[in-house]
Design an enzyme around this catalytic site. Structure first.
Site, short mmCIF file in Angstrom:
data_model
loop_
_atom_site.label_atom_id
_atom_site.label_comp_id
_atom_site.label_asym_id
_atom_site.label_seq_id
_atom_site.Cartn_x
_atom_site.Cartn_y
_atom_site.Cartn_z
CG ASN A 67 57.00 39.73 45.23
OD1 ASN A 67 58.07 40.46 45.41
ND2 ASN A 67 55.89 39.91 45.53
CG HIS A 69 46.36 37.47 53.41
ND1 HIS A 69 47.76 36.82 52.37
CD2 HIS A 69 46.06 38.28 52.72
CE1 HIS A 69 47.54 38.30 51.59
NE2 HIS A 69 46.27 38.74 51.87
NE ARG A 114 44.58 35.50 51.13
CZ ARG A 114 45.50 35.81 50.15
NH1 ARG A 114 45.19 36.55 48.85
NH2 ARG A 114 46.81 34.68 50.90
CE1 TYR A 138 49.53 33.96 46.63
CE2 TYR A 138 47.09 32.99 46.56
CZ TYR A 138 48.17 34.20 47.35
OH TYR A 138 47.47 35.20 47.28
CG ASP A 146 44.15 35.21 45.85
OD1 ASP A 146 43.50 35.23 44.23
OD2 ASP A 146 44.66 36.56 45.88
CG HIS A 206 47.18 33.66 43.14
ND1 HIS A 206 48.56 33.11 42.43
CD2 HIS A 206 47.58 33.91 44.04
CE1 HIS A 206 49.51 34.21 43.10
NE2 HIS A 206 48.74 34.86 43.52
CD GLU A 212 42.99 38.19 45.13
OE1 GLU A 212 42.50 38.62 46.47
OE2 GLU A 212 44.01 38.79 44.63
CD GLU A 227 47.22 39.45 43.45
OE1 GLU A 227 45.84 39.75 44.41
OE2 GLU A 227 47.49 38.69 42.87
NE ARG A 284 42.88 41.47 45.02
CZ ARG A 284 43.19 42.02 46.23
NH1 ARG A 284 43.02 42.87 47.11
NH2 ARG A 284 44.40 41.58 46.76
CG ASP A 289 53.92 42.15 46.87
OD1 ASP A 289 53.15 41.30 47.48
OD2 ASP A 289 53.66 42.31 45.47
CD GLU A 294 46.26 41.56 49.70
OE1 GLU A 294 46.24 41.89 48.98
OE2 GLU A 294 45.76 40.37 49.67
CD1 TRP A 327 52.49 30.44 41.37
CD2 TRP A 327 52.20 32.45 41.55
NE1 TRP A 327 52.75 30.53 43.12
CE2 TRP A 327 52.51 32.06 43.04
CE3 TRP A 327 52.78 33.34 41.45
CZ2 TRP A 327 52.89 32.97 43.99
CZ3 TRP A 327 52.65 34.62 42.21
CH2 TRP A 327 52.88 34.28 43.80
C1 GCO Z 1 47.08 39.01 46.98
C2 GCO Z 1 47.84 38.52 46.42
C3 GCO Z 1 49.30 37.80 46.08
C4 GCO Z 1 50.06 38.25 44.87
C5 GCO Z 1 51.62 38.79 45.35
C6 GCO Z 1 52.39 38.88 43.53
O1 GCO Z 1 45.89 38.20 46.65
O2 GCO Z 1 47.77 39.92 48.40
O3 GCO Z 1 47.64 37.84 45.28
O4 GCO Z 1 49.56 37.65 47.73
O5 GCO Z 1 50.58 36.57 44.77
O6 GCO Z 1 51.37 40.17 45.81
O7 GCO Z 1 53.25 39.82 44.32
MG MG Z 2 45.34 37.67 44.93
#
Ligand code: GCO
Ligand code: MG
Length: 412
Positions: free
Chosen positions: A37, A122, A147, A159, A220, A222, A246, A272, A293, A326, A349, A412
């Site tokens: 992404n 989500h 979530r 986010y 999340d 993040h 997360e 992730e 993840r 993504d 997810e 981020w």
């Molecule tokens: C999630 C992720 C996504 C990411 C994204 C970045 O938990 O699904 O945090 O929201 O931000 O996949 O490419």
């Molecule tokens: Mg995430």
């Protein structure tokens, strides 16, 4: 059976996707997802310029050997671009092998260990009423785990809240696909960890009192907190019985998770943005997390993620594979086959792709009663319509980033 052709296909129906298509001299085809992404074209070049020429003429059945060859012969190991490229080759070869065997891929991975995969969606809202509407809509769609992400008073856009489009021409439009927005420059969001930590427990209190104690809830962070902030949040959320918290800290510092773990029993999910087993070494051996993840797409494919998950299984750590939009339908299908086969599956997810994406990628998975199943077609069960794909050329899109009130760039 030899690899005869290798094509890198870029398409942007609802968002950008990179797909590797391999064709054998017997005419079998296999697909692999290589979407990274916001940095998609770097993987396109890695594949087209450096990997495709190495694949032609190789034995299509030699999956492990091809993986080791691509990983070790490059000398430059790891990293998201390299590992997404290797993942695409690996998944395309598994797709071909399963088609050659006439079986859905999960059968080659040991067969089904369950009837379907628990999946989470989500829910989000800028405030609690909007969040409740989103939770209700997810329950109506059959989700059995959700979530929860919300806006924070005083912050404009953050986010995970779907309604925060700020790109010119689309302002105010609900954007559910994922946080990357099509624009020449990244969108700037704002952030205040103190305001977030104060606000979030009350949101979970409200969700639990409205929707009851049973539904598994996730959140999340993040990567935005320091270890001590994450410890405090985990502790504050304990009464609301989260399925997981997360990415509570930027986990490239694995040691930081010791501090978080020591203070809270809220289950933790991380990985992730990781791309090899080495990113997890301390987290797994010291049992500092509960869920891995990683996506198949970003971790070197099925062969490599299976090894990470088998390692994690020895420490009672389960899978929680990354599945935002993504990850292409090809990457999602690969995850579903792996998740169905392994013993230590936790949750998947599942953000639904848009209608245009579904017109490019023909899929055979099913979604019923909150469970995903990859379907029983030979291979991974996804085909790509190249004519449809060709209608949607690449569009520049960036993930957003954020700044604190004083202008400092934050995680981020
Ligand atoms: C999630 C992720 C996504 C990411 C994204 C970045 O938990 O699904 O945090 O929201 O931000 O996949 O490419
Ligand atoms: Mg995430």
């Amino acid at each position: 059976m030899k690899i005869d052709r290798a094509e890198v296909i870029v398409t942007s129906p609802d968002r950008n996707f990179v797909t590797l298509k391999l064709t054998t001299d017997d005419g079998l085809t296999g697909l692999g997802d290589a979407t990274l992404n916001g940095r998609e074209l770097a993987v396109v070049s890695y594949l087209a310029d450096h990997v495709v020429p190495l694949l032609i003429g190789r034995d299509a059945h030699a999956i492990e050997d091809t993986w080791q060859f691509l990983y070790r012969s490059a000398y430059w190991r790891r990293g998201p671009v390299t590992m997404a490229a290797i993942a695409a080759v690996d998944v395309a070869l598994w797709d071909i092998k399963a088609k050659a065997a006439g079986m859905p891929l999960y059968q080659l991975l040991g067969g089904a260990s369950r009837t379907g995969l628990l999946a989470y969606g989500h829910a989000s809202g800028k405030d609690v009423p909007e969040l409740f509407d989103s939770v209700r809509s997810h329950l109506e769609q059959g989700y059995k785990a959700i979530r929860i992400q919300t806006g924070v008073p005083g912050l404009r856009a953050i986010y995970g809240v779907a309604s925060n489009v700020t790109v010119a021409g689309n302002e105010g439009k609900r954007y559910d696909h994922e946080p990357a927005q099509r624009a020449p420059l990244p969108v700037e969001e704002d952030w205040d960890t103190r305001a977030y930590l104060t606000h979030l427990p009350g949101v979970f209190e409200a969700v639990r009192s409205e929707f009851g104690p049973d539904i598994p809830l996730l959140h999340d962070g993040h990567h935005r907190m320091t270890p001590i902030q994450a410890a405090r949040l985990g502790k504050a959320l304990e009464p609301y019985d989260l399925f997981w918290l997360e990415d509570c800290t930027p986990a490239e510092n694995q040691d930081a998770l010791r501090l978080v773990r020591q203070h809270t029993t809220t289950p933790l999910a991380i990985g992730e943005v990781f791309n090899t087993v080495w990113d997890y070494q301390t987290l797994i051996t010291e049992q500092l997390i509960d869920y891995v993840r990683s996506a198949v797409t970003h971790t070197g494919g099925i062969s490599a993620l299976r090894k990470i998950l088998d390692f994690a299984a020895q420490y009672q750590i389960k899978s929680g594979m990354h599945g935002p939009t993504d990850i292409s339908p090809v990457g999602m299908a690969a995850a579903m086959h792996l998740g169905l086969a392994i013993h230590n599956f936790g949750i998947q997810e599942y953000m639904k792709h848009g209608a245009l994406t579904d017109s490019v990628f023909q899929q055979s998975f099913t979604w019923s009663d909150g469970l995903l199943h990859p379907g029983d077609k030979p291979g991974i069960g996804v085909e790509l319509d190249t004519d449809e794909a060709g209608k949607y050329p690449y569009q520049t899109a960036y993930l957003p980033y954020n700044r604190l009130a004083d202008g400092t760039v934050h995680d981020w």
